[in-house]
Motif scaffolding. Structure first.
Motif, PDB file in Angstrom:
ATOM      1  N   ASN A   6       0.824  -1.217   0.000  1.00 19.50           N
ATOM      2  CA  ASN A   6       0.000   0.000   0.000  1.00 19.50           C
ATOM      3  C   ASN A   6       0.854   1.261   0.000  1.00 19.50           C
ATOM      4  O   ASN A   6       0.530   2.237  -0.677  1.00 19.50           O
ATOM      5  CB  ASN A   6      -0.947   0.005   1.205  1.00 19.50           C
ATOM      6  N   GLN A   7       1.944   1.254   0.753  1.00 19.55           N
ATOM      7  CA  GLN A   7       2.830   2.424   0.793  1.00 19.55           C
ATOM      8  C   GLN A   7       3.537   2.615  -0.545  1.00 19.55           C
ATOM      9  O   GLN A   7       3.664   3.747  -1.030  1.00 19.55           O
ATOM     10  CB  GLN A   7       3.861   2.298   1.918  1.00 19.55           C
ATOM     11  N   ILE A   8       3.980   1.548  -1.157  1.00 20.50           N
ATOM     12  CA  ILE A   8       4.624   1.633  -2.468  1.00 20.50           C
ATOM     13  C   ILE A   8       3.649   2.215  -3.484  1.00 20.50           C
ATOM     14  O   ILE A   8       3.984   3.136  -4.237  1.00 20.50           O
ATOM     15  CB  ILE A   8       5.141   0.251  -2.922  1.00 20.50           C
ATOM     16  N   ARG A   9       2.442   1.697  -3.478  1.00 20.00           N
ATOM     17  CA  ARG A   9       1.405   2.186  -4.400  1.00 20.00           C
ATOM     18  C   ARG A   9       1.137   3.679  -4.175  1.00 20.00           C
ATOM     19  O   ARG A   9       1.026   4.456  -5.124  1.00 20.00           O
ATOM     20  CB  ARG A   9       0.131   1.364  -4.205  1.00 20.00           C
ATOM     21  N   LYS A  10       1.066   4.087  -2.906  1.00 24.71           N
ATOM     22  CA  LYS A  10       0.821   5.492  -2.577  1.00 24.71           C
ATOM     23  C   LYS A  10       1.923   6.384  -3.140  1.00 24.71           C
ATOM     24  O   LYS A  10       1.642   7.422  -3.748  1.00 24.71           O
ATOM     25  CB  LYS A  10       0.730   5.658  -1.061  1.00 24.71           C
ATOM     26  N   VAL A  11       3.179   5.996  -2.954  1.00 25.91           N
ATOM     27  CA  VAL A  11       4.316   6.791  -3.445  1.00 25.91           C
ATOM     28  C   VAL A  11       4.268   6.896  -4.969  1.00 25.91           C
ATOM     29  O   VAL A  11       4.463   7.983  -5.537  1.00 25.91           O
ATOM     30  CB  VAL A  11       5.656   6.199  -2.973  1.00 25.91           C
ATOM     31  N   VAL A  12       3.999   5.782  -5.652  1.00 21.77           N
ATOM     32  CA  VAL A  12       3.938   5.791  -7.116  1.00 21.77           C
ATOM     33  C   VAL A  12       2.828   6.719  -7.605  1.00 21.77           C
ATOM     34  O   VAL A  12       3.055   7.578  -8.467  1.00 21.77           O
ATOM     35  CB  VAL A  12       3.750   4.363  -7.669  1.00 21.77           C
ATOM     36  N   PHE A  13       1.631   6.590  -7.041  1.00 23.38           N
ATOM     37  CA  PHE A  13       0.508   7.408  -7.495  1.00 23.38           C
ATOM     38  C   PHE A  13       0.704   8.887  -7.169  1.00 23.38           C
ATOM     39  O   PHE A  13       0.346   9.750  -7.975  1.00 23.38           O
ATOM     40  CB  PHE A  13      -0.809   6.869  -6.929  1.00 23.38           C
ATOM     41  N   GLU A  14       1.277   9.199  -5.997  1.00 23.33           N
ATOM     42  CA  GLU A  14       1.557  10.600  -5.664  1.00 23.33           C
ATOM     43  C   GLU A  14       2.579  11.195  -6.620  1.00 23.33           C
ATOM     44  O   GLU A  14       2.438  12.335  -7.056  1.00 23.33           O
ATOM     45  CB  GLU A  14       2.060  10.720  -4.225  1.00 23.33           C
ATOM     46  N   THR A  15       3.604  10.429  -6.955  1.00 18.34           N
ATOM     47  CA  THR A  15       4.636  10.913  -7.874  1.00 18.34           C
ATOM     48  C   THR A  15       4.046  11.152  -9.261  1.00 18.34           C
ATOM     49  O   THR A  15       4.305  12.196  -9.883  1.00 18.34           O
ATOM     50  CB  THR A  15       5.808   9.921  -7.942  1.00 18.34           C
ATOM     51  N   LEU A  16       3.238  10.227  -9.738  1.00 15.78           N
ATOM     52  CA  LEU A  16       2.594  10.410 -11.042  1.00 15.78           C
ATOM     53  C   LEU A  16       1.680  11.629 -11.035  1.00 15.78           C
ATOM     54  O   LEU A  16       1.632  12.386 -12.007  1.00 15.78           O
ATOM     55  CB  LEU A  16       1.809   9.158 -11.435  1.00 15.78           C
ATOM     56  N   SER A  17       0.978  11.844  -9.936  1.00 19.48           N
ATOM     57  CA  SER A  17       0.101  13.010  -9.820  1.00 19.48           C
ATOM     58  C   SER A  17       0.908  14.300  -9.887  1.00 19.48           C
ATOM     59  O   SER A  17       0.531  15.244 -10.596  1.00 19.48           O
ATOM     60  CB  SER A  17      -0.678  12.938  -8.512  1.00 19.48           C
ATOM     61  N   HIS A  18       2.037  14.371  -9.169  1.00 15.04           N
ATOM     62  CA  HIS A  18       2.900  15.557  -9.205  1.00 15.04           C
ATOM     63  C   HIS A  18       3.440  15.807 -10.611  1.00 15.04           C
ATOM     64  O   HIS A  18       3.653  16.961 -10.992  1.00 15.04           O
ATOM     65  CB  HIS A  18       4.076  15.395  -8.244  1.00 15.04           C
ATOM     66  N   LEU A  19       3.657  14.741 -11.369  1.00 15.22           N
ATOM     67  CA  LEU A  19       4.172  14.874 -12.730  1.00 15.22           C
ATOM     68  C   LEU A  19       3.066  15.173 -13.741  1.00 15.22           C
ATOM     69  O   LEU A  19       3.344  15.457 -14.897  1.00 15.22           O
ATOM     70  CB  LEU A  19       4.902  13.591 -13.142  1.00 15.22           C
ATOM     71  N   GLY A  20       1.822  15.069 -13.318  1.00 10.06           N
ATOM     72  CA  GLY A  20       0.697  15.308 -14.222  1.00 10.06           C
ATOM     73  C   GLY A  20       0.448  14.162 -15.178  1.00 10.06           C
ATOM     74  O   GLY A  20      -0.059  14.364 -16.282  1.00 10.06           O
TER      75      GLY A  20
END
Length: 99
Positions: free
Chosen positions: A42-56
């Motif tokens: 869950n933490q790995i998934r959260k980091v990936v999705f947050e990073t993708l969101s920051h990148l647009g």
């Protein structure tokens, strides 16, 4: 940001992860392979999705093979793979640009 071509970042060494990105089909399609998926998935998934969101990025197929990477490593590998997929070698996405 639109993913233009397949790209990869990272290694399969201990404490690292290998991230592969390619153009998506209208959504974020994330797959994870990890020996610690039950503990940290869950933490790995959260980091990936947050990073993708920051990148647009919201249209991507992204896969990760995790070998015990820390959050900062995961973020760096996702940023690098996305940058490589769009041939962005100036105005690099990391180095505090996302903060």
């Amino acid at each position: 940001m639109e993913i233009e071509r397949p790209a990869m970042a990272g290694t399969l060494e201990s404490s690292d992860c290998q991230v592969t990105v390619e153009p998506g089909d209208g959504r974020i399609d994330f797959t994870l392979e990890s020996a610690v998926i039950n503990q940290y998935g869950n933490q790995i998934r959260k980091v990936v999705f947050e990073t993708l969101s920051h990148l647009g990025v919201d249209n991507i197929k992204i896969s990760m093979v995790d070998k015990g990477a820390l959050d900062c490593t995961i973020k760096a590998r996702v940023e690098a793979a996305v940058s490589r997929s769009v041939d962005q070698f100036t105005n690099i996405l990391w180095g505090g640009a996302l903060e």
